[in-house]
Design a protein around this motif. Structure first.
Motif, PDB file in Angstrom:
ATOM      1  N   VAL A  49      79.843  27.240  41.261  1.00  0.00           N
ATOM      2  CA  VAL A  49      79.430  28.243  40.305  1.00  0.00           C
ATOM      3  C   VAL A  49      78.423  27.335  39.643  1.00  0.00           C
ATOM      4  O   VAL A  49      77.199  27.919  39.197  1.00  0.00           O
ATOM      5  CB  VAL A  49      80.446  28.455  39.554  1.00  0.00           C
ATOM      6  N   ILE A  50      78.747  26.153  39.163  1.00  0.00           N
ATOM      7  CA  ILE A  50      77.660  25.319  38.801  1.00  0.00           C
ATOM      8  C   ILE A  50      76.261  25.171  39.697  1.00  0.00           C
ATOM      9  O   ILE A  50      75.177  25.230  39.028  1.00  0.00           O
ATOM     10  CB  ILE A  50      77.897  23.906  38.594  1.00  0.00           C
ATOM     11  N   SER A  51      76.432  24.954  40.831  1.00  0.00           N
ATOM     12  CA  SER A  51      75.127  24.778  41.704  1.00  0.00           C
ATOM     13  C   SER A  51      74.239  26.343  41.762  1.00  0.00           C
ATOM     14  O   SER A  51      73.186  26.275  41.468  1.00  0.00           O
ATOM     15  CB  SER A  51      75.645  24.575  43.218  1.00  0.00           C
ATOM     16  N   LEU A  52      75.281  27.121  41.737  1.00  0.00           N
ATOM     17  CA  LEU A  52      74.774  28.556  41.898  1.00  0.00           C
ATOM     18  C   LEU A  52      73.860  29.017  40.435  1.00  0.00           C
ATOM     19  O   LEU A  52      72.753  29.572  40.549  1.00  0.00           O
ATOM     20  CB  LEU A  52      75.501  29.686  42.067  1.00  0.00           C
ATOM     21  N   SER A  53      74.455  28.541  39.462  1.00  0.00           N
ATOM     22  CA  SER A  53      73.800  28.733  38.001  1.00  0.00           C
ATOM     23  C   SER A  53      72.584  28.039  37.839  1.00  0.00           C
ATOM     24  O   SER A  53      71.423  28.289  37.543  1.00  0.00           O
ATOM     25  CB  SER A  53      74.940  28.199  37.229  1.00  0.00           C
ATOM     26  N   ILE A  54      72.476  26.716  38.508  1.00  0.00           N
ATOM     27  CA  ILE A  54      71.498  25.980  38.343  1.00  0.00           C
ATOM     28  C   ILE A  54      70.171  26.432  39.250  1.00  0.00           C
ATOM     29  O   ILE A  54      69.289  26.356  38.735  1.00  0.00           O
ATOM     30  CB  ILE A  54      71.751  24.338  38.759  1.00  0.00           C
ATOM     31  N   PHE A  55      70.550  26.810  40.499  1.00  0.00           N
ATOM     32  CA  PHE A  55      69.791  27.544  41.314  1.00  0.00           C
ATOM     33  C   PHE A  55      69.062  28.836  40.920  1.00  0.00           C
ATOM     34  O   PHE A  55      67.696  28.961  40.780  1.00  0.00           O
ATOM     35  CB  PHE A  55      70.392  27.853  42.663  1.00  0.00           C
ATOM     36  N   THR A  56      69.764  29.747  40.100  1.00  0.00           N
ATOM     37  CA  THR A  56      69.591  30.862  39.291  1.00  0.00           C
ATOM     38  C   THR A  56      68.408  30.577  38.225  1.00  0.00           C
ATOM     39  O   THR A  56      67.379  31.139  38.342  1.00  0.00           O
ATOM     40  CB  THR A  56      70.586  31.721  39.164  1.00  0.00           C
ATOM     41  N   TYR A  57      68.828  29.904  37.436  1.00  0.00           N
ATOM     42  CA  TYR A  57      68.155  29.339  36.327  1.00  0.00           C
ATOM     43  C   TYR A  57      66.915  28.595  36.788  1.00  0.00           C
ATOM     44  O   TYR A  57      65.777  29.153  36.151  1.00  0.00           O
ATOM     45  CB  TYR A  57      69.000  28.281  35.528  1.00  0.00           C
ATOM     46  N   TYR A  58      66.734  27.859  37.826  1.00  0.00           N
ATOM     47  CA  TYR A  58      65.739  27.127  38.293  1.00  0.00           C
ATOM     48  C   TYR A  58      64.576  28.150  38.812  1.00  0.00           C
ATOM     49  O   TYR A  58      63.355  28.129  38.595  1.00  0.00           O
ATOM     50  CB  TYR A  58      65.889  26.095  38.998  1.00  0.00           C
ATOM     51  N   THR A  59      65.130  29.000  39.704  1.00  0.00           N
ATOM     52  CA  THR A  59      64.294  30.113  40.378  1.00  0.00           C
ATOM     53  C   THR A  59      63.754  30.953  39.375  1.00  0.00           C
ATOM     54  O   THR A  59      62.465  31.317  39.350  1.00  0.00           O
ATOM     55  CB  THR A  59      65.149  30.851  41.408  1.00  0.00           C
ATOM     56  N   PHE A  60      64.496  31.406  38.531  1.00  0.00           N
ATOM     57  CA  PHE A  60      63.946  32.361  37.354  1.00  0.00           C
ATOM     58  C   PHE A  60      62.952  31.484  36.533  1.00  0.00           C
ATOM     59  O   PHE A  60      61.811  32.175  36.210  1.00  0.00           O
ATOM     60  CB  PHE A  60      65.030  32.730  36.726  1.00  0.00           C
ATOM     61  N   PHE A  69      55.210  34.995  35.040  1.00  0.00           N
ATOM     62  CA  PHE A  69      54.554  36.509  34.997  1.00  0.00           C
ATOM     63  C   PHE A  69      55.122  37.002  33.895  1.00  0.00           C
ATOM     64  O   PHE A  69      54.690  38.418  33.686  1.00  0.00           O
ATOM     65  CB  PHE A  69      55.164  37.189  36.291  1.00  0.00           C
ATOM     66  N   VAL A  70      55.868  36.621  33.058  1.00  0.00           N
ATOM     67  CA  VAL A  70      56.286  36.995  31.670  1.00  0.00           C
ATOM     68  C   VAL A  70      55.526  36.668  30.556  1.00  0.00           C
ATOM     69  O   VAL A  70      55.046  35.785  30.559  1.00  0.00           O
ATOM     70  CB  VAL A  70      57.917  37.050  31.314  1.00  0.00           C
ATOM     71  N   GLU A  71      55.062  37.801  29.644  1.00  0.00           N
ATOM     72  CA  GLU A  71      54.492  37.376  28.542  1.00  0.00           C
ATOM     73  C   GLU A  71      54.709  36.289  27.754  1.00  0.00           C
ATOM     74  O   GLU A  71      55.941  36.190  27.345  1.00  0.00           O
ATOM     75  CB  GLU A  71      54.108  38.698  27.775  1.00  0.00           C
ATOM     76  N   THR A  72      53.879  35.471  27.205  1.00  0.00           N
ATOM     77  CA  THR A  72      54.217  34.004  26.636  1.00  0.00           C
ATOM     78  C   THR A  72      55.005  34.580  25.119  1.00  0.00           C
ATOM     79  O   THR A  72      55.739  33.479  25.021  1.00  0.00           O
ATOM     80  CB  THR A  72      52.999  33.368  26.396  1.00  0.00           C
ATOM     81  N   ASP A  73      54.806  35.725  24.651  1.00  0.00           N
ATOM     82  CA  ASP A  73      55.532  35.746  23.426  1.00  0.00           C
ATOM     83  C   ASP A  73      56.658  36.472  23.513  1.00  0.00           C
ATOM     84  O   ASP A  73      57.273  37.053  22.532  1.00  0.00           O
ATOM     85  CB  ASP A  73      54.540  36.855  22.486  1.00  0.00           C
ATOM     86  N   HIS A  74      57.382  36.913  24.559  1.00  0.00           N
ATOM     87  CA  HIS A  74      58.550  37.675  24.986  1.00  0.00           C
ATOM     88  C   HIS A  74      59.874  36.550  24.657  1.00  0.00           C
ATOM     89  O   HIS A  74      59.590  35.435  24.754  1.00  0.00           O
ATOM     90  CB  HIS A  74      58.573  37.805  26.734  1.00  0.00           C
ATOM     91  N   PHE A  75      60.931  37.184  24.085  1.00  0.00           N
ATOM     92  CA  PHE A  75      61.888  36.531  23.400  1.00  0.00           C
ATOM     93  C   PHE A  75      62.530  35.565  24.842  1.00  0.00           C
ATOM     94  O   PHE A  75      63.261  34.569  24.423  1.00  0.00           O
ATOM     95  CB  PHE A  75      62.699  37.306  23.008  1.00  0.00           C
ATOM     96  N   VAL A  76      62.328  35.669  25.768  1.00  0.00           N
ATOM     97  CA  VAL A  76      63.301  35.293  27.000  1.00  0.00           C
ATOM     98  C   VAL A  76      62.576  33.590  27.226  1.00  0.00           C
ATOM     99  O   VAL A  76      63.147  32.821  27.839  1.00  0.00           O
ATOM    100  CB  VAL A  76      63.006  35.692  28.303  1.00  0.00           C
ATOM    101  N   HIS A  77      61.286  33.526  26.850  1.00  0.00           N
ATOM    102  CA  HIS A  77      60.761  32.009  26.781  1.00  0.00           C
ATOM    103  C   HIS A  77      61.406  30.983  25.944  1.00  0.00           C
ATOM    104  O   HIS A  77      61.383  29.592  26.165  1.00  0.00           O
ATOM    105  CB  HIS A  77      59.382  32.017  26.393  1.00  0.00           C
ATOM    106  N   LYS A  78      62.304  31.436  24.874  1.00  0.00           N
ATOM    107  CA  LYS A  78      62.870  30.610  24.016  1.00  0.00           C
ATOM    108  C   LYS A  78      63.997  29.899  24.786  1.00  0.00           C
ATOM    109  O   LYS A  78      64.677  28.647  24.385  1.00  0.00           O
ATOM    110  CB  LYS A  78      63.137  31.265  22.784  1.00  0.00           C
TER     111      LYS A  78
END
Length: 80
Positions: free
Chosen positions: A14-25, A32-41
């Motif tokens: 689970v930890i490995s999959l979480s790190i892989f998913t986070y890093y891939t995203f 490709f997401v706008e810089t002022d989008h909330f996800v950047h924080k």
């Protein structure tokens, strides 16, 4: 003991999959997401996407070299 081994294996997976998913995203999708989008924080700056794996890789190589050197010195003493 088998149940504990399975629990540890599941936790590591689970930890490995979480790190892989986070890093891939972080590396593939976030540029490709706008810089002022909330996800950047929720992500570190893009420079760290390269810096963190490089530092971890260098530390791993150093540890492996120290381990190999230790084993070689230890085996040399046994043979002498």
């Amino acid at each position: 003991m088998e149940l504990a081994d399975r629990a540890i294996g599941l936790l590591l997976s689970v930890i490995s999959l979480s790190i892989f998913t986070y890093y891939t995203f972080w590396v593939i999708i976030l540029p490709f997401v706008e810089t002022d989008h909330f996800v950047h924080k929720y992500f570190l700056p893009q420079e760290y996407a390269i810096l963190i794996p490089v530092v971890i890789g260098v530390a791993l190589v150093c540890f492996l070299m120290m381990f190999i050197g230790y084993v070689m010195l230890r085996s040399k003493r046994k043979n002498a």
